[in-house]
Write a protein that holds these residues in place. Structure first.
Motif, PDB file in Angstrom:
ATOM      1  N   ARG A  69       1.043  -1.141   0.185  1.00  0.00           N
ATOM      2  CA  ARG A  69      -0.278   0.147   0.121  1.00  0.00           C
ATOM      3  C   ARG A  69       0.516   0.734  -0.086  1.00  0.00           C
ATOM      4  O   ARG A  69       1.407   1.796   0.782  1.00  0.00           O
ATOM      5  CB  ARG A  69      -1.048  -0.095   1.038  1.00  0.00           C
ATOM      6  CG  ARG A  69      -1.755  -1.394   1.208  1.00  0.00           C
ATOM      7  CD  ARG A  69      -3.223  -0.851   2.207  1.00  0.00           C
ATOM      8  NE  ARG A  69      -3.935  -2.049   1.464  1.00  0.00           N
ATOM      9  CZ  ARG A  69      -4.866  -2.500   2.219  1.00  0.00           C
ATOM     10  NH1 ARG A  69      -5.770  -1.940   3.425  1.00  0.00           N
ATOM     11  NH2 ARG A  69      -6.251  -3.249   2.407  1.00  0.00           N
ATOM     12  N   ASN A 213     -11.101  -7.095   8.392  1.00  0.00           N
ATOM     13  CA  ASN A 213     -11.696  -6.881   8.411  1.00  0.00           C
ATOM     14  C   ASN A 213     -12.545  -7.561   7.373  1.00  0.00           C
ATOM     15  O   ASN A 213     -11.883  -7.966   6.813  1.00  0.00           O
ATOM     16  CB  ASN A 213     -11.231  -5.142   7.347  1.00  0.00           C
ATOM     17  CG  ASN A 213     -12.517  -4.397   6.556  1.00  0.00           C
ATOM     18  OD1 ASN A 213     -13.218  -4.499   6.643  1.00  0.00           O
ATOM     19  ND2 ASN A 213     -12.386  -3.667   5.302  1.00  0.00           N
ATOM     20  N   ASP A 236     -14.826 -11.438   1.515  1.00  0.00           N
ATOM     21  CA  ASP A 236     -13.572 -10.510   1.637  1.00  0.00           C
ATOM     22  C   ASP A 236     -13.130 -10.655   2.972  1.00  0.00           C
ATOM     23  O   ASP A 236     -13.825  -9.099   2.745  1.00  0.00           O
ATOM     24  CB  ASP A 236     -13.803 -10.188   0.211  1.00  0.00           C
ATOM     25  CG  ASP A 236     -12.188  -8.507   0.532  1.00  0.00           C
ATOM     26  OD1 ASP A 236     -11.015  -9.677   1.217  1.00  0.00           O
ATOM     27  OD2 ASP A 236     -11.877  -7.562   0.155  1.00  0.00           O
ATOM     28  N   GLY A 238      -9.738  -9.612   5.759  1.00  0.00           N
ATOM     29  CA  GLY A 238      -8.473  -9.368   5.594  1.00  0.00           C
ATOM     30  C   GLY A 238      -7.883  -9.483   7.180  1.00  0.00           C
ATOM     31  O   GLY A 238      -8.286  -8.158   8.072  1.00  0.00           O
TER      32      GLY A 238
HETATM   33  N1  SER Z   1     -10.867  -6.361   1.162  1.00  0.00           N
HETATM   34  C1  SER Z   1     -10.652  -6.389   2.863  1.00  0.00           C
HETATM   35  C2  SER Z   1      -9.031  -5.173   2.873  1.00  0.00           C
HETATM   36  O1  SER Z   1      -8.063  -4.948   2.111  1.00  0.00           O
HETATM   37  C3  SER Z   1     -10.700  -6.801   3.596  1.00  0.00           C
HETATM   38  O2  SER Z   1      -9.446  -8.179   2.908  1.00  0.00           O
HETATM   39  O3  SER Z   1      -8.851  -4.642   3.983  1.00  0.00           O
END
Ligand code: SER
Length: 360
Positions: A69, A213, A236, A238
């Motif tokens: 990121r 998340n 999804d 994470g």
């Molecule tokens: N896509 C979400 C995130 O990156 C959960 O994996 O936070």
């Protein structure tokens, strides 16, 4: 104390025991996705499944994904080194449902893993859900599930807006409301506690840290910004691996875990300057973070250059070199950190082992 390899494996095994297929991390340089310079989340490799343009031979998956990121919609570069829990490169532990289970299982399993398996204190955990907006209703389902199928303190389930509780991979792509779990690390853990009232989702607060998340993928956002409903509903999730490891190893800082200490030790030995976990240690932290980012991205095929993805690498390389000069390292030194990064990470990501000389 559990080491990071055990913790990573426990996550995978927990979900394998619940019918998930272990899938290897995708490269940090995504194949065939012009909307992303780097894989910024575990779901990036499954985008086609969410959109209904691709299928897999399994409908539940789990992995630890190499994420970067440092550009675009999700960019943590400026926080790196200043705090002890943001990175340009990090690992995301994820579990996915492709049109299979939904909120109930996602919430129940996250709670079970964190509290039963890993023993996190229930009274220190806070959940958040989407308050609604943009034509999407408040996520009462998730809110009710937290309060009915887990024994979280009902007062510790909060609603937030789309900044925190509506997840999107990029400007365009699959998205949906999300529900996060945060941990309260307790009084005395936030250097800004005199200046603000520490709370969940407060920018710059170190006391309440997001751990996991859970995204309920239901929409596609197109070029014009419009949301359309996807044919199927997906999960999804994470979890921030370095943060989980820090908590389980009893450390206040991700940099004090076994994921980083060997790299920091190497920086200390190369520079002759000992690492300090306060502001004095900023240069060590930045260099350690950037050495990981560069090692992984070059291993996966990126190369420093003057534009696009390569320019992100170049900036990070120069930034690491600049912080190196603050420690008196005026000659090229970053290449000397590649072996230690590979020693720490090579078992989980074996592709690194064959590329040490190339990366250097
Ligand atoms: N896509 C979400 C995130 O990156 C959960 O994996 O936070």
């Amino acid at each position: 104390m559990k080491n990071s390899k055990q913790i990573r494996q426990e996550f995978i095994t927990f979900f394998e025991d619940r019918g998930h297929r272990f899938v290897r991390s995708a490269p940090v340089v995504p194949n065939d996705d012009p909307t992303l310079l780097f894989s910024n989340s575990g779901m990036a490799q499954f985008k086609d499944v969410f959109l209904g343009t691709g299928v897999r031979e399994y409908n539940r998956a789990a992995n630890s994904q190499k994420c970067i990121r440092a550009s675009g919609k999700h960019n943590d570069l400026e926080d790196v080194g200043h705090d002890n829990y943001h990175h340009t490169f990090f690992e995301m532990l994820g579990n996915w449902s492709f049109g299979d289970y939904f909120k109930k299982e996602a919430i129940g399993w996250a709670w079970e893993l964190l509290t039963d398996v890993w023993g996190l204190p229930k009274d220190k955990l806070w959940a958040t859900v989407y308050e609604g907006g943009e034509g999407v209703e408040a996520d009462e389902d998730a809110e009710n599930l937290w309060r009915s199928i887990t024994d979280i303190n009902p007062q510790q389930v909060l609603r937030f807006d789309k900044t925190d509780n509506f997840w999107e991979m990029g400007e365009v792509g699959p998205c949906g409301p999300c529900s996060e779990l945060h941990i309260d690390l307790g009084e005395g853990t936030c250097p800004l506690s005199e200046e603000h009232n520490c709370s969940v989702n407060l920018e710059g607060c170190w006391r309440f840290v997001e751990l996991w998340n859970l995204v309920f993928i239901q929409y596609f956002r197109d070029q014009t910004g419009e949301l359309t409903e996807l044919p199927n509903k997906h999960v999804d999730t994470g979890a921030g691996f370095e943060r989980v490891v820090a908590y389980l190893q009893g450390k206040d800082s991700n940099y004090d875990t076994d994921l980083f200490t060997p790299i920091l030790d190497e920086i200390s030995s190369l520079s002759g300057v000992a690492y300090q976990s306060d502001e004095q240690g900023m240069a060590h932290r930045v260099i350690a973070d950037h050495a990981r980012m560069l090692t992984f991205s070059i291993s996966d095929g990126a190369i420093p250059s003057n534009d696009g993805r390569g320019y992100v690498l170049r900036r990070i390389l120069r930034r690491a070199a600049r912080y190196g000069r603050n420690l008196g390292m005026n000659d090229a030194f970053l290449y000397k950190l590649v072996p230690i990064v590979v020693a720490v990470m090579g078992e989980a990501y074996p592709e690194l082992n064959e590329r040490v000389a190339y990366i250097q």
